[in-house]
Design an enzyme around this catalytic site. Structure first.
Site, PDB file in Angstrom:
ATOM      1  N   ASN A 624       0.766  -1.349   0.050  1.00 19.47           N
ATOM      2  CA  ASN A 624       0.108  -0.128  -0.086  1.00 19.47           C
ATOM      3  C   ASN A 624       0.911   1.347  -0.168  1.00 19.47           C
ATOM      4  O   ASN A 624       1.433   1.509   1.224  1.00 19.47           O
ATOM      5  CB  ASN A 624      -0.857   0.121   1.304  1.00 19.47           C
ATOM      6  CG  ASN A 624      -1.806   1.128   1.355  1.00 19.47           C
ATOM      7  OD1 ASN A 624      -1.432   2.169   0.952  1.00 19.47           O
ATOM      8  ND2 ASN A 624      -3.013   1.046   1.622  1.00 19.47           N
ATOM      9  N   LYS A 694       9.619  -7.010   1.522  1.00 19.56           N
ATOM     10  CA  LYS A 694      10.725  -6.956   2.338  1.00 19.56           C
ATOM     11  C   LYS A 694      10.610  -6.302   3.711  1.00 19.56           C
ATOM     12  O   LYS A 694      11.283  -6.646   4.611  1.00 19.56           O
ATOM     13  CB  LYS A 694      11.884  -6.039   1.780  1.00 19.56           C
ATOM     14  CG  LYS A 694      12.645  -6.610   0.568  1.00 19.56           C
ATOM     15  CD  LYS A 694      13.819  -6.096  -0.100  1.00 19.56           C
ATOM     16  CE  LYS A 694      14.723  -6.793  -0.872  1.00 19.56           C
ATOM     17  NZ  LYS A 694      15.530  -5.761  -1.688  1.00 19.56           N
ATOM     18  N   GLU A 698      11.337   0.312   9.340  1.00 18.27           N
ATOM     19  CA  GLU A 698      12.607   0.765  10.017  1.00 18.27           C
ATOM     20  C   GLU A 698      13.555   1.201   9.020  1.00 18.27           C
ATOM     21  O   GLU A 698      14.453   2.169   9.577  1.00 18.27           O
ATOM     22  CB  GLU A 698      13.004  -0.436  10.739  1.00 18.27           C
ATOM     23  CG  GLU A 698      12.241  -0.661  11.939  1.00 18.27           C
ATOM     24  CD  GLU A 698      12.608  -2.058  12.785  1.00 18.27           C
ATOM     25  OE1 GLU A 698      13.450  -1.917  13.775  1.00 18.27           O
ATOM     26  OE2 GLU A 698      11.959  -3.091  12.154  1.00 18.27           O
TER      27      GLU A 698
END
Lengths: 731, 337
Positions: A624, A694, A698
């Site tokens: 998204n 993936k 972070e």
């Protein structure tokens, strides 16, 4: 000034729809119930009282005045606390982030340890009573941090890499660099305070607590309370910010639940903002020495990164982020290692990009220094040393689009307008600097399970005890199920954050989408199989159900990353991370990004401001783009805070945190963040997992601090090698 | 927090009558006035202040307490005017920009809407050792107990006006503008009304940092008067690590009257650097009546900080304070009026 609400991003190649956030309307209208909002019958309020010394022991606590106040139910100290079972630190296979049990004895091992719990009818009474306790201590001199008398150093094996012959290569390299960097203590300060509410019904316990891993909390609470985990439920559908601080259970949960059992009454506790600094985890301060050797053409020939991290006396928590250094650039001779310094502090823990934030700051600062020494543009220096295989094992990256990120971000940012000479750009009284750095984050995954329910009306339910800490996980689970089932996302309800649901992964390590998403996908595949491979269109649904002789289809699936051990799912049900296995060499899986910033530094007063930042990221499939963009934005903004603002100040003499409030622990506010440009670089990676995802939670706060420090150098000619970069260091 | 009596007097005289009580210190006084409550409530929750009676003054009304008007004596500002109200006043923006700048840079909108100016000038220090009762040493909170900031963390502490008993920084902003403009403050007390120079309101800590002002028990600030003006060439420069909502590392309120390059009148006050709102008289004396160039500004700043006393973490405040002073003068000089 830029439009603060830029348009919804257009999905690029290998991106899903930019659906609005699943719970957006509920959140902006105040509907969701957070842990402390959950209604409980006749709850009592517990307030922690914390120690005013960091080391020593309690010689006496006079509770008589406090206990005598009308409305006070009971005051607990180490002399009358309910017993609990010890819990091991999670890095030793246990459940907790800090292994010291509160109220277990008179000893104090860190600042702000729980020394009493006042339970009253309401918070005002509890607070009044707390201030009436008379506590006497026998104080000892604590060791606070690096260099404090009495702090012990300890070598660890994590983070060790040794490739080729570093000493020889460094010794003969024509251009060398030897530099040291420091990062400070940092605390998460999520908007939603830490809290625990515990209600017993006979042997059954319900806990409401903001958690990034409810199945861990369930099992850990059961262990410390000595009850069957099957009788403990944790319900916590929304988390108001976490960043790792709510990732691992802390000792307070067992204490509050034990008090509720003792009082035979539901008990609620909110950890006050200042108490959160010592009762939850934090990012400990780190130190780094980096040595680099290069040929004059810019090829790296030697790289060494020695890290040092502070931890507590009681637990060896570490992040050991030297692996990122070792895998980042082509270099034949690499040596890395990590040591710990054990001090009289509470145990640190996960904070967004735990290893990469401090270690990549150091590496990417050194890369900028080396590029300058070599007289090579910092972007080109990275290009010269880019690699598609692991420098440590030779294994290939499944995909690595680092230079694509650099090229797109540099072009959008206008990097070519940079005069490489430091102190060469200015406007009025402001010196201008441009800087850049690499961001990276490994693709982590852990086991997950999920259940899908489909009805003849064409409505589906996704049931998984994953967690949405503000990231968009509800939306993304809805979207993955909609794609897999071929039905309208609006017809799908998602339930998460509740241990009556099948266990999902910890909301950490940027792995929810890949892990929980894979379990949801697997369960959806089973639903499709019930219809011979394709779920019928909504108009044909009830006829298809009739044909199957069913009015409800329910499928449960378990998923574990490739190479997981046999017990992976069993371990997940126990609230554990792993389950063993996976020792065979794997391809390297990382998301990458390139971050560019402009800084302005006032020529007289040296205030540092960041008028604009550009980040380009490649992380496989983007489910998204709207929620992804928010993740990237938030990460870079946090990175800005790490570069310029965030630092928990320590009283070095007393080993205590000083600025334990959000007036003085500075995080970036709107005025600090005028313009952030996010570029999502399309990337296809079918090796990481079947979703091709993936993880993006972070990566974006990894490169920002170095980019800003590098830009400050470019503006001022001053290398500040200690975060945060503040005006006092530039005067 | 401790239970307390909450009084809602109808006028200033009633408020004062409710507030007569002997007090050993301003922090420890058993009676406290409450306007917006933006400092007092925090400190009560923290257990630093434990009043037995809280006298709410937001309803005591009266023209003088709520007014902003030009009078024969100068500009009058009532003590119950909120920070936001004064900052949003068009006349203030035009004629006294230093007053407006000091207010809108002072806090979040929520706080500016609540806080009243009478209480704002009495804002208490942010010294962490004062605000946390688990520290044994704080001469301001517990007279005679010592000062933990002297050997503790003191990056944000004062370098001007300190003593061996206390180095806590005066945390407010607006008071610097008042002290620079030679304001006076009107108070009503058990013995009736009196007027004192604003520069005489705050006390240096010396050996009694728990006595923060020259107000006597029961005295209520009713308003402020700024005698001269307007001061269209005036500004407040606030230097801080974060762009917004942060306390000053250093600040300067400056008002100038210029004839060509000559500064015929110079008013300077410094914030974030001193234990009280700090009038930079030495710097003013060097600059008044002379051409206002950067070298002269630097020399004046040098003179003002000649007696600065630094501690382990706050030595940067001396060069920063000087730079802030120079910058504020430079910006005021460059203003187009």
């Amino acid at each position: 000034m830029a439009d603060p609400t830029p348009p919804v991003p257009e999905p690029g190649t290998n991106m899903g729809k930019a659906l609005p956030r699943y719970e957006a309307r509920a959140k902006v209208t105040g509907a969701p119930l957070y842990a402390d909002d959950m209604p409980l019958p006749n709850p009592a309020t517990a307030l922690f009282v914390t120690s005013g010394i960091a080391k020593g022991s309690i010689t006496s606590i006079d509770t008589s005045e406090a206990a005598g106040l009308p409305g006070v139910l009971k005051v607990y100290t180490h002399e009358n606390a309910p017993s609990r079972q010890d819990l091991r630190h999670f890095m030793k296979g246990g459940y907790v982030a800090d292994s010291v049990m509160p109220l277990a004895g008179p000893n104090i091992v860190n600042d702000g340890e729980i020394v009493a719990v006042v339970v009253a009818e309401d918070l005002a009474t509890a607070r009044d009573a707390a201030h009436r306790l008379k506590i006497s201590y026998q104080a000892e001199q604590p060791a606070t941090t690096f260099g404090s008398a009495g702090a012990e150093e300890k070598q660890i094996t994590a983070g060790k890499h040794d490739v080729g012959d570093f000493d020889a290569a460094y010794g003969s390299a024509p251009v060398t660099l030897d530099v040291e960097y420091e990062t400070p203590t940092m605390h998460h300060n999520p908007m939603e305070l830490f809290s625990t509410a515990a209600a017993w019904d006979g042997d059954n316990l319900v806990i409401h607590e903001p958690s990034q891993f409810v199945w861990q909390l369930k099992n850990g609470a059961a262990e410390t309370l000595g009850v069957d985990a099957a009788k403990v439920e944790v319900k916590n559908p929304f988390v108001g910010g976490a960043f790792g601080s709510k990732g691992i259970m802390t000792q307070r949960t067992g204490l509050i639940a034990a008090i509720a059992r003792d009082l035979r009454r539901p008990v609620k506790n909110v950890v006050m903002r200042d108490q959160g600094y010592t009762l939850a985890t934090y990012r400990a301060e780190t130190r780094h020495r980096i040595r680099m050797g290069a040929e004059s053409n810019g090829k790296l020939v030697a790289l060494s990164h020695e890290g040092s991290e502070v931890t507590s006396r009681q637990d060896d928590y570490f992040v050991a982020g030297t692996t990122a250094t070792a895998e980042m650039y082509a270099c034949p001779n690499i040596r890395t290692g990590v040591s710990l310094v054990k001090a009289d502090r509470n145990t640190p823990g996960f904070m967004r990009s735990p290893p990469e934030t401090p270690y990549m700051y150091a590496l990417e600062s050194a890369m900028d220094e080396m590029a300058e020494k070599l007289g090579i543009d910092p972007v080109e220096f990275r290009r010269i040393n880019d690699t598609q295989t692991s420098p440590t094992t030779g294994a290939p990256y499944t995909s690595r689009s680092l230079m694509e990120c650099y090229d797109e971000a540099a072009s959008s940012f206008g990097w070519s307008k940079r005069n490489p000479q430091p102190m060469s750009m200015a406007q009025d009284d402001w010196l201008i600097g441009y800087g850049c750095a690499t961001a990276c984050y490994p693709t982590n995954m852990m086991p997950a399970t999920a259940r899908i329910v489909l009805t003849p009306e064409g409505r589906a339910e996704v049931l998984i005890a994953a967690h949405d800490v503000g990231t968009g996980a509800y939306t993304v689970m809805q979207q993955i199920a909609a794609d897999e089932l071929g039905i309208d996302p609006a017809a799908i309800t998602v339930r998460m954050g509740d241990t009556t649901l099948p266990p999902g992964p910890v909301s950490g390590g940027s792995m929810t989408t890949a892990s929980a998403g894979s379990a949801v996908k697997a369960a959806c595949e089973k639903v499709r199989q019930r219809f011979g491979g394709t779920v019928p269109a909504v108009d044909d649904m009830s006829a298809a159900f009739r044909k199957l002789g069913s009015n409800r289809i329910e499928e449960y699936a378990e998923w574990a990353p490739p190479g997981s051990g046999e017990d992976a799912i069993k371990a997940l049900y126990k609230g554990k991370f792993g389950g063993g296995g996976g020792d065979e060499p794997k391809p390297l899986m990382y998301a990458f990004g390139a971050e560019f910033v402009e800084v302005r530094v006032h020529r007289l007063t040296r205030e540092i401001r960041v008028p604009r930042m550009t980040g380009a990221f490649a992380a496989g499939r983007i489910v998204n783009p709207r929620t992804a963009r928010s993740q990237y934005l938030g990460g870079m903004i946090w990175g800005l805070g790490q570069a310029l603002l965030e630092k928990t100040e320590l009283d070095l003499l007393r080993a205590r945190y000083i600025n334990d409030n959000i007036a003085e622990y500075l995080v970036a506010v709107n005025a600090d963040v005028p313009e952030v440009d996010i570029i999502m670089v399309p990337e296809v990676d079918n090796q990481v997992n079947s979703l091709g995802v993936k993880g993006i939670g972070e990566v974006s706060n990894v490169g920002t601090a170095a980019a800003i420090a590098n830009a400050v150098y470019h503006a001022t000619g001053r290398r500040i090698r200690e975060l945060p970069v503040t005006m006092d260091k530039l005067l | 927090m401790r239970p307390f009596d909450y009084e809602t007097p109808q006028d200033a005289a009633q408020a004062v009558a409710l507030s007569e009580a002997a007090a050993q210190s301003h922090v420890g006084s058993p009676v406290q006035y409450i306007g917006g409550g933006t400092t007092l409530l925090d400190l009560m929750k923290l257990g630093v202040m434990r009043p037995e009676r809280v006298v709410a003054i937001d309803g005591i009304g009266g023209d003088s307490l709520n007014a902003v008007k030009k009078t024969d004596q100068g500009l009058h500002i009532g003590a119950l005017v909120s920070m936001a109200e004064l900052a949003d006043n068009g006349m203030i923006e035009r004629d006294y920009p230093v007053l407006r700048d000091a207010l809108w840079k002072a806090a979040s909108p929520q706080i500016r809407n609540m806080a009243r100016l009478g209480g704002n000038v009495l804002q208490r220090t942010r010294c962490p050792y004062f605000r946390d009762t688990t520290y044994d040493q704080c001469n301001k909170r517990v007279p005679g107990s010592g000062c933990a900031a002297l050997d503790g963390f003191n990056r944000l502490h004062a370098v001007l006006g300190t003593s061996g008993s206390c180095i806590a920084t005066y945390a407010g902003d607006w008071a610097q503008a008042l002290v620079a403009l030679d304001a006076s403050v009107s108070v009503l007390g058990p013995d009736g009304p009196r007027v004192l120079p604003f520069s005489g309101l705050h006390r240096l800590p010396s050996d009694a940092p728990h006595i923060e002002t020259t107000l006597k028990p029961g005295e209520l600030i009713t308003g402020f008067t700024i005698p001269d003006g307007p001061w269209p060439r005036s500004t407040y420069v606030k230097v801080r690590d974060r762009e917004s909502y942060a306390f000053a590392n250093a600040s300067a309120a400056v008002a100038l009257e210029m004839e060509g390059d000559i500064a015929t009148d110079v008013r300077i006050a410094l914030g974030g650097l001193a234990t009280v709102p700090w009038r930079a008289s030495k710097a003013e004396a060097q600059l008044r009546g002379r051409p206002l160039g950067e070298a002269a500004m630097e020399a004046a700043a040098e003179a003002e900080f000649a007696d600065a006393v630094t501690h382990e973490h706050n030595a940067f405040k001396v060069p920063l304070g000087k730079a802030t002073l120079v910058r504020a003068l430079t910006e005021a000089k460059a203003m187009e009026i």
